[in-house]
Write a protein that holds these residues in place. Structure first.
Motif: not given
Ligand code: DAH
Length: 346
Positions: A99-104, A341, A344
């Motif tokens: 589930n690739l939700t991106g990172t801060q 990434r 993450e």
């Protein structure tokens, strides 16, 4: 002949049709040209003339029955086949789809952490404009018009006005403008931090950028002293960095604080032994600070005889560099996912 028809009538009604194979057997036996019904029709010739009509009617009835049943069941079996295809069996042993939700963004992570640390000791968060007048960015902070301290913070001018230099519009060079706006708007006690974007006329390189981020802090009240400044920043460094991090205050100069100090911490990369990041000194600067100059307090309509305070300003990129060893400022704005990434789950 009629007995045969009756018998087949029963057989057709009782024939089990649940699978495509059974349907095919049914078709071969009763529908196809080599099936039993065609055979009976052929036998009709040898039926005596008198009975032929009745037997023929019975045979037609039988033929229709077989045809009807065949159609009903082929439709049913077709339906079964399509629903089976649209819902394949679930294999619970398959690996999950990630589930690739991106990172801060690392700068967001660090800004949030800074806010959290200061909020816990009673600072609130304030904001101010990035396009600012010369007065709020420089004048009110005691930078006289032609003072050399302005050279350190060359910026982009948006608008030159005819009303005099202090109303020229520019991109703010630091977050200190928000100090002035806060003190104009609020009565002490004031205890705020002000994170935001700032701009300078710099050539972009690994160590300099024309856009970066700062967090300003200000505390104005009765009897606020230098000790409070030191305690607050000691606390911040302890919360933000590795245990055992050393801190030092180095006398410095800013037009809007007196006395002023720069705050250094022991290098997080080499532990103070000396490396490229700390230019082999063992120390890195993380903030400027000082006691707010009484003139600045007066510029905002607050009585400096009654109120004193401290202020500080730190660079978010610098703190992020030390925390996560990011040695090229350009990485923050290039949007390279190989860089992003790595943050993450933080
Ligand atoms: N505005 C200064 C700069 O950008 C940093 C700074 C120094 C902020 C001292 C302060 C302060 O509030 O008291 O270089």
């Amino acid at each position: 002949m009629l007995d045969k028809v009756k018998e087949l009538d029963q057989e057709i009604k009782q024939f089990d049709i649940n699978t495509p194979e059974q349907l095919e057997l049914f078709r071969m036996k009763f529908i196809s040209r080599k099936g039993v019904i065609t055979e009976l029709f052929e036998g009709l010739k040898s039926v005596p003339q008198a009975d032929r009509r009745t037997v023929g009617q019975e045979l037609n009835g039988l033929k229709n029955l077989a045809q009807e049943r065949f159609e009903t069941f082929s439709q049913l079996i077709d339906e079964q086949r399509t629903t089976a295809n649209s819902a394949p069996p679930v294999d619970l042993t398959l690996p999950t789809i990630p589930n690739l939700t991106g990172t801060q963004h690392p700068l967001s992570l660090v800004r949030q952490r800074i806010i959290q640390i200061f909020e816990r000791i009673g600072f609130n968060v304030a904001d101010g404009p990035e396009i600012e007048s010369d007065w709020y960015n420089f004048g009110a902070l005691n930078f006289p018009d032609n003072h050399p301290a302005r050279d350190m913070q060359d910026t982009f001018f948006v608008e030159k006005t005819s009303e005099g230099a202090s109303s020229d519009m520019l991109l703010r060079t630091h977050t200190s403008n928000v100090q002035i706006r806060l003190m104009e708007r609020q009565k002490p006690p004031i205890r705020s931090i002000m994170p935001g974007r700032v701009y300078r006329n710099e050539t972009i390189s690994a160590r300099a950028h024309c856009m970066f981020h700062q967090v300003e802090g200000i505390y104005i009240d009765r009897n606020v002293g230098f000790k409070d400044l030191k305690d607050t920043l000691y606390h911040f460094v302890k919360e933000m960095f590795e245990p055992g991090t050393q801190i030092r205050f180095r006398p410095s100069y800013f037009p809007f604080t007196e006395p002023s100090a720069e705050i250094d911490i022991s290098c997080q990369i080499c532990g103070g032994k000396g490396c490229n990041i700390c230019k082999h000194s063992g120390w890195v600067e993380i903030a400027g600070s000082g006691m707010v100059d009484p003139q600045v307090i007066a510029n905002c309509g607050i009585d400096p005889e009654e109120y004193t305070g401290f202020a500080f300003g730190m660079g978010i990129e610098r703190i992020t560099q030390l925390k996560y060893v990011v040695n090229d400022l350009r990485l923050y704005t290039e949007n390279d996912v190989r860089f992003l990434r790595q943050f993450e789950g933080l």
